[in-house]
Write an enzyme that holds these catalytic residues in place. Structure first.
Site, PDB file in Angstrom:
ATOM      1  NE  ARG A 127      47.488  61.336  69.183  1.00  0.00           N
ATOM      2  CZ  ARG A 127      46.378  62.036  69.196  1.00  0.00           C
ATOM      3  NH1 ARG A 127      45.671  62.143  70.319  1.00  0.00           N
ATOM      4  NH2 ARG A 127      45.926  62.613  68.106  1.00  0.00           N
ATOM      5  NE  ARG A 159      41.684  57.601  65.042  1.00  0.00           N
ATOM      6  CZ  ARG A 159      41.254  58.601  65.798  1.00  0.00           C
ATOM      7  NH1 ARG A 159      41.273  59.829  65.327  1.00  0.00           N
ATOM      8  NH2 ARG A 159      40.795  58.382  67.001  1.00  0.00           N
ATOM      9  CG  ASP A 178      42.293  64.240  72.081  1.00  0.00           C
ATOM     10  OD1 ASP A 178      42.671  63.111  71.713  1.00  0.00           O
ATOM     11  OD2 ASP A 178      41.172  64.702  71.796  1.00  0.00           O
ATOM     12  CD  GLN A 190      37.170  60.137  68.557  1.00  0.00           C
ATOM     13  OE1 GLN A 190      37.673  59.028  68.611  1.00  0.00           O
ATOM     14  NE2 GLN A 190      37.828  61.190  68.125  1.00  0.00           N
TER      15      GLN A 190
END
Length: 326
Positions: A241, A17, A210, A64
């Protein structure tokens, strides 16, 4: 902000990441951070020391990134402000307020004064709506289902999945509970229903980022074409994703196209199964495939299922318990 050296590491998926989105604003505050590719990837070496406040314009709505800068700002000299293009989830702000920290907030920005002292508090942690989303989807899709999920967090910055389920025609009831100044929560009751396509974009995306893998699965069983866009943030999760969801669902019969910032899912399409699929080390992908298995015509073989334990170690056990009651 602490006067010692630390090393931050993670598992294989974390190692892939990109971290500069966090380390760059922290460096602007005076943090000394080193890592692979100039601090792009873990492990990261952090030499703590004096920090100065900044006004940070985040290029994406990411709780985040926002939380990292705010927590550093609590230890910095001056007032730190984070501004986002859309409001992201606000668990950190709520928690800091519970511990006696004063914050200034408007629609898309948060400011914190450095040097504030925290006070002890009693915290009730409600169930994670991102984990609950997989069982909301299962109950919507598996014929004859009725599932009650108790004490699920209903923070308005996280309830995009509920808005989408309602728009798609899910049979969903919510019983909210009085929580005073803590995180809102309640019980969710959901039954099988016929679903229709939806468009998911804009300021809804940060409220369900998410949940997009499981929403993609829902869309395979909805009448019409579901369009997901403005979700380029998905590219920097444990996997890309967008591409991973599309490729894995295609293996079991879905009609899905990845796009630059999302995907198009054409339904209603029977999922044939009978294939080997993989979590690619991503817990959300692994759980989505676990729910997909419940509606596939033939069994599927999920590779790297252990990735699910990152956020939900008993996930497959709970699927089996629900199946026993069916």
């Amino acid at each position: 902000g602490r006067p010692f050296h630390s090393t931050v590491d993670g598992d294989e998926s974390i190692a892939k990441r990109p971290m500069k989105r966090v380390t760059e604003p922290l460096r602007k505050m005076g943090a000394k951070i080193d890592g692979r590719a100039g601090g792009e990837y873990t492990p990261l070496s952090v030499r703590g020391g004096h920090l100065k406040a900044i006004d940070f314009q985040s290029p994406v709505a990411s709780a985040q990134i926002k939380s990292a800068v705010l927590l550093a700002g609590l230890q910095a000299e001056g007032t730190t402000t984070v501004t986002e293009p859309h409001k992201s989830r606000d668990h950190t702000e709520r928690m800091l307020s519970m511990f006696g920290v004063s914050l200034r907030e408007d629609e898309t920005s948060v400011s914190i004064e450095g040097g504030q002292q925290l006070k002890a508090a009693e915290v009730f942690v409600p169930g994670d709506i991102s984990s609950a989303a997989f069982f909301l989807a299962a109950a919507s899709l598996v014929p004859g289902s009725e599932v009650v999920l108790r004490n699920v967090g209903l923070n308005p910055t996280r309830t995009g999945i509920i808005d989408v389920l309602k728009e798609m025609g899910a049979d969903l009831e919510i019983e909210e509970k009085d929580t005073g100044n803590t995180e809102p929560y309640g019980d969710l009751r959901i039954k099988t229903s016929s679903l229709k396509a939806a468009e998911i974009s804009g300021d809804l995306i940060p409220r369900l980022i998410d949940e997009i893998p499981i929403i993609a699965l829902l869309a395979t069983q909805a009448e019409g074409t579901t369009v997901i866009k403005d979700a380029a943030e998905l590219k920097v999760k444990e996997t890309n994703r967008i591409d991973t969801v599309a490729s894995e669902l295609k293996k079991i019969g879905a009609n899905i196209e990845p796009t630059e910032d999302g995907m198009k899912i054409h339904g209603k399409t029977p999922l044939t199964g009978g294939a080997k699929v993989s979590s690619h080390g991503d817990h959300r992908i692994g759980m989505m495939l676990g729910i997909a298995a419940c509606i596939c015509e033939q069994p599927i073989d999920i590779l790297q299922p252990e990735a699910v334990s990152v956020s939900y170690p008993s996930f497959f056990e709970h699927i089996e318990k629900l199946a026993e009651k069916a």
